[in-house]
Design a protein around this motif. Structure first.
Motif, mmCIF file in Angstrom:
data_model
loop_
_atom_site.group_PDB
_atom_site.id
_atom_site.type_symbol
_atom_site.label_atom_id
_atom_site.label_comp_id
_atom_site.label_asym_id
_atom_site.label_seq_id
_atom_site.Cartn_x
_atom_site.Cartn_y
_atom_site.Cartn_z
ATOM 1 N N MET A 77 0.836 -1.209 0.000
ATOM 2 C CA MET A 77 0.000 0.000 0.000
ATOM 3 C C MET A 77 0.867 1.255 0.000
ATOM 4 O O MET A 77 0.557 2.235 -0.680
ATOM 5 C CB MET A 77 -0.947 -0.026 1.189
ATOM 6 C CG MET A 77 -2.063 -1.064 1.053
ATOM 7 S SD MET A 77 -3.344 -0.951 2.334
ATOM 8 C CE MET A 77 -2.431 -1.579 3.745
ATOM 9 N N ALA A 78 1.960 1.229 0.763
ATOM 10 C CA ALA A 78 2.874 2.377 0.755
ATOM 11 C C ALA A 78 3.479 2.580 -0.629
ATOM 12 O O ALA A 78 3.636 3.722 -1.092
ATOM 13 C CB ALA A 78 3.977 2.167 1.790
ATOM 14 N N ARG A 87 12.898 10.797 -13.384
ATOM 15 C CA ARG A 87 12.296 10.551 -12.068
ATOM 16 C C ARG A 87 11.011 9.740 -12.197
ATOM 17 O O ARG A 87 10.720 8.868 -11.364
ATOM 18 C CB ARG A 87 12.015 11.887 -11.372
ATOM 19 C CG ARG A 87 13.234 12.603 -10.858
ATOM 20 C CD ARG A 87 12.845 13.716 -9.885
ATOM 21 N NE ARG A 87 14.012 14.386 -9.360
ATOM 22 C CZ ARG A 87 14.541 15.489 -9.867
ATOM 23 N NH1 ARG A 87 13.972 16.050 -10.927
ATOM 24 N NH2 ARG A 87 15.601 16.047 -9.332
ATOM 25 N N HIS A 88 10.238 10.053 -13.226
ATOM 26 C CA HIS A 88 8.990 9.331 -13.427
ATOM 27 C C HIS A 88 9.260 7.859 -13.743
ATOM 28 O O HIS A 88 8.604 6.959 -13.185
ATOM 29 C CB HIS A 88 8.204 9.986 -14.566
ATOM 30 C CG HIS A 88 6.874 9.366 -14.797
ATOM 31 N ND1 HIS A 88 6.525 8.775 -15.996
ATOM 32 C CD2 HIS A 88 5.794 9.212 -13.990
ATOM 33 C CE1 HIS A 88 5.299 8.301 -15.918
ATOM 34 N NE2 HIS A 88 4.833 8.555 -14.712
ATOM 35 N N ASN A 89 10.229 7.610 -14.611
ATOM 36 C CA ASN A 89 10.580 6.225 -14.934
ATOM 37 C C ASN A 89 11.121 5.495 -13.711
ATOM 38 O O ASN A 89 10.816 4.314 -13.487
ATOM 39 C CB ASN A 89 11.614 6.191 -16.059
ATOM 40 C CG ASN A 89 11.027 6.580 -17.400
ATOM 41 O OD1 ASN A 89 9.835 6.422 -17.629
ATOM 42 N ND2 ASN A 89 11.857 7.089 -18.290
ATOM 43 N N ILE A 90 11.917 6.192 -12.918
ATOM 44 C CA ILE A 90 12.468 5.584 -11.708
ATOM 45 C C ILE A 90 11.344 5.207 -10.749
ATOM 46 O O ILE A 90 11.356 4.121 -10.150
ATOM 47 C CB ILE A 90 13.468 6.539 -11.038
ATOM 48 C CG1 ILE A 90 14.738 6.647 -11.877
ATOM 49 C CG2 ILE A 90 13.806 6.082 -9.626
ATOM 50 C CD1 ILE A 90 15.684 7.727 -11.411
ATOM 51 N N ALA A 91 10.364 6.088 -10.594
ATOM 52 C CA ALA A 91 9.252 5.809 -9.684
ATOM 53 C C ALA A 91 8.471 4.575 -10.127
ATOM 54 O O ALA A 91 8.088 3.735 -9.305
ATOM 55 C CB ALA A 91 8.327 7.017 -9.598
ATOM 56 N N LEU A 112 3.817 5.675 -5.680
ATOM 57 C CA LEU A 112 3.689 5.752 -7.128
ATOM 58 C C LEU A 112 2.645 6.791 -7.526
ATOM 59 O O LEU A 112 2.849 7.554 -8.485
ATOM 60 C CB LEU A 112 3.310 4.387 -7.696
ATOM 61 C CG LEU A 112 3.087 4.336 -9.214
ATOM 62 C CD1 LEU A 112 4.360 4.715 -9.957
ATOM 63 C CD2 LEU A 112 2.604 2.959 -9.647
ATOM 64 N N GLU A 113 1.536 6.846 -6.799
ATOM 65 C CA GLU A 113 0.508 7.837 -7.122
ATOM 66 C C GLU A 113 1.040 9.259 -6.959
ATOM 67 O O GLU A 113 0.767 10.139 -7.793
ATOM 68 C CB GLU A 113 -0.716 7.623 -6.224
ATOM 69 C CG GLU A 113 -1.875 8.550 -6.543
ATOM 70 C CD GLU A 113 -3.082 8.311 -5.647
ATOM 71 O OE1 GLU A 113 -4.102 9.003 -5.847
ATOM 72 O OE2 GLU A 113 -3.008 7.443 -4.764
ATOM 73 N N LYS A 164 9.607 2.099 -12.011
ATOM 74 C CA LYS A 164 10.458 0.928 -11.821
ATOM 75 C C LYS A 164 10.574 0.565 -10.339
ATOM 76 O O LYS A 164 10.615 -0.619 -9.985
ATOM 77 C CB LYS A 164 11.852 1.194 -12.409
ATOM 78 C CG LYS A 164 11.868 1.303 -13.923
ATOM 79 C CD LYS A 164 13.268 1.605 -14.430
ATOM 80 C CE LYS A 164 13.297 1.718 -15.952
ATOM 81 N NZ LYS A 164 14.663 2.018 -16.450
ATOM 82 N N GLN A 165 10.635 1.578 -9.480
ATOM 83 C CA GLN A 165 10.714 1.302 -8.053
ATOM 84 C C GLN A 165 9.448 0.625 -7.547
ATOM 85 O O GLN A 165 9.508 -0.217 -6.639
ATOM 86 C CB GLN A 165 10.959 2.607 -7.285
ATOM 87 C CG GLN A 165 12.384 3.113 -7.382
ATOM 88 C CD GLN A 165 12.583 4.439 -6.687
ATOM 89 O OE1 GLN A 165 11.628 5.197 -6.451
ATOM 90 N NE2 GLN A 165 13.815 4.762 -6.357
ATOM 91 N N TYR A 166 8.310 0.986 -8.121
ATOM 92 C CA TYR A 166 7.069 0.314 -7.728
ATOM 93 C C TYR A 166 7.125 -1.163 -8.108
ATOM 94 O O TYR A 166 6.786 -2.040 -7.295
ATOM 95 C CB TYR A 166 5.875 0.981 -8.398
ATOM 96 C CG TYR A 166 4.569 0.250 -8.152
ATOM 97 C CD1 TYR A 166 3.926 0.346 -6.922
ATOM 98 C CD2 TYR A 166 4.002 -0.554 -9.138
ATOM 99 C CE1 TYR A 166 2.735 -0.329 -6.686
ATOM 100 C CE2 TYR A 166 2.816 -1.232 -8.910
ATOM 101 C CZ TYR A 166 2.191 -1.120 -7.679
ATOM 102 O OH TYR A 166 1.027 -1.796 -7.445
#
Length: 473
Positions: A43-44, A164-168, A49-50, A170-172
């Motif tokens: 959930m975090a 940054r958007h791509n990283i976020a 990501l949102e 991918k991190q999700y």
């Protein structure tokens, strides 16, 4: 190609199958699905990501036109100092209402870093003492504001924000795989505890049976008192092991239940997945996927770009600064609304402000040197981190490829140890082997069962660890 290790015919499978009918039976895939849906980590990750998605929308909105409707009416009833035509000041009572309405459109220009404005404005001034009113209109005004030698943050944002958007994103995806890995750890903690409990129950039952049998043999004088006492101590030890194993199962169950977000206290019985892959992972393919999909390499590239942006900003701030503002448009005034829009007059306004540091004691130069040094440090650290990342991927691939074979060896070892235990027990019951030999077979059986479940845990831990690096489903 998939290999199913045939465990269902063994006593180990019986131990997991004999769970209470009202318990929640979970396979590893079931537990992972629950964790990725309702665990606090999942959930975090979704909230993070949102937030990143909205931040990216905000970035893109900076390059779109912004439209604002503005109004700032004011009522002024007071005695104020008014400058007269001859230059003197006279205190006069003011009683006026100023109302205005303007429509403003602004557009950032990424190429230059400036901002373009388009404005339409109407203003009315009411003088209540004289009972008059006047209008002022700006039918159209176009203006442009530009920092001539400054740091163009809009241009740099075009490089950093998509990264940054791509990283976020991918991190999700990485977090979901890490949730699976952590779930696997808690899952096999409970599986290991259940294995220990199954072993303890089996050993206690066997020790109780052997003790009753030994008492009859002792009464006939076929065994010594020392051997019978050994069996009594063994039974008490196995009873203690059973109690400890029950507590271990309860603790592991609470940990897994908490992480999976299961609210009720229904007992959980886990069924370890024994479906493992025989396919060998190609190291070069895994490394290519990791470099493409994992957020860490892109984060390292972003760190370098941000350091380059900081250096560009330091260079822009050390020398000549110039701000240009230009405005062109039409304007008119009149006592009526019609007059305020009749034959509007041209208006132009241009301003240029310059600032050149003549003596700053090396502060500007120092900021540039610091930014340059940080850039070089970031580049060096990024290169080393990338090398470590590649080595870590290759290391995990090697470990994963070996672990499937280790699982098969552990399975065969366990199967052999179970067979040896059955033979040793039969021989001891026949009085054809010693208690020491029988206890040795018990220890080998227990260790082999624990080694097998540990080998499975390591396999699935490496499996999901490798997936978190490559993000390949």
């Amino acid at each position: 190609m998939l290999l199913v290790i045939g465990l269902l015919a063994t006593a180990w499978a019986r131990g997991f199958a004999e769970s209470p009918s009202d318990s929640l039976r979970l396979t590893l895939s079931d537990a992972i699905a629950l964790a990725q849906r309702q665990s606090s980590d999942a959930m975090a990750a979704r909230h993070t990501l949102e937030a990143a998605e909205w931040s990216f929308r905000y970035y893109k909105a900076n390059y779109l036109p912004a439209v604002f409707l503005n109004s700032s009416p004011s009522l002024n009833r007071q005695i104020s100092s008014i400058t007269q035509p001859d230059g003197t000041n006279v205190f006069m009572r003011q009683n006026q209402l100023n109302t205005d309405l303007s429509l403003n459109i602004s557009q950032n220009v990424a190429l230059t870093g400036g901002t373009l404005f388009v404005r339409n404005e109407l203003q009315r001034l009411d003088e209540f003492e004289q009972k008059t009113h006047n209008y002022s209109s700006v039918p159209l005004s176009i203006s442009y504001q530009q920092n001539l030698f400054g740091h163009n943050s809009l241009r740099w944002a075009r490089r950093t924000e998509p990264m940054r958007h791509n990283i976020a994103r991918k991190q999700y995806a990485e977090t979901m795989e890490l949730v699976a890995s952590r779930t696997s750890t808690y899952f096999f903690m409970l599986a290991s505890a259940q294995t220990n409990l199954d072993i303890a129950r089996q050993n206690f039952a066997v020790s109780d049976t052997l003790l009753r049998y030994a008492r009859r043999r002792y009464e006939r004088g076929s065994i010594t008192e020392n051997e019978m006492l050994q069996l009594e101590v063994g039974k008490l030890t196995e009873e203690t092991n059973r109690l400890n194993a029950e507590a271990e199962v309860e603790d592991a169950m609470q940990t897994l239940r908490s992480y999976l977000g299961i609210k009720d206290n229904l007992p959980i019985a886990v069924v370890p997945d024994t479906l493992i892959s025989e396919d060998v992972v190609d190291a070069d393919e895994a490394l290519a996927l990791a470099l493409e999909n994992n957020p860490d390499p892109e984060q390292l590239r972003l760190n370098v770009v941000e350091s380059e942006s900081a250096l560009s900003s330091a260079k822009a701030n050390r020398g000549l600064k110039a701000d240009l503002y230009m405005q062109f448009g039409l304007s008119q005034k009149g006592s009526t609304l019609t007059e305020a829009y009749t034959r509007p007059l041209n208006q132009q306004y241009v301003s240029l402000s310059l600032s050149l540091p003549l003596l700053d004691w090396g502060r500007g130069k120092g900021q540039v040197r610091v930014a340059k040094s940080r850039l070089e440090l970031t580049q060096t650290q990024s290169e080393q981190a990338m090398q470590d990342f590649r080595l870590n991927v290759l290391k995990m691939v090697r470990q994963y490829n070996l672990q499937a074979y280790r699982v098969k060896i552990a399975y065969r070892t366990r199967k052999t140890a179970l067979r040896r235990y059955d033979v040793a027990r039969w021989l001891y019951m026949q009085g054809r082997t010693t208690l020491l030999e029988f206890n040795t077979s018990i220890n080998e059986k227990d260790n082999a069962q624990r080694a097998f479940i540990n080998a499975l845990q390591t396999y699935w831990s490496l499996y999901y660890g490798l997936r978190s690096l490559t993000l390949k489903q």
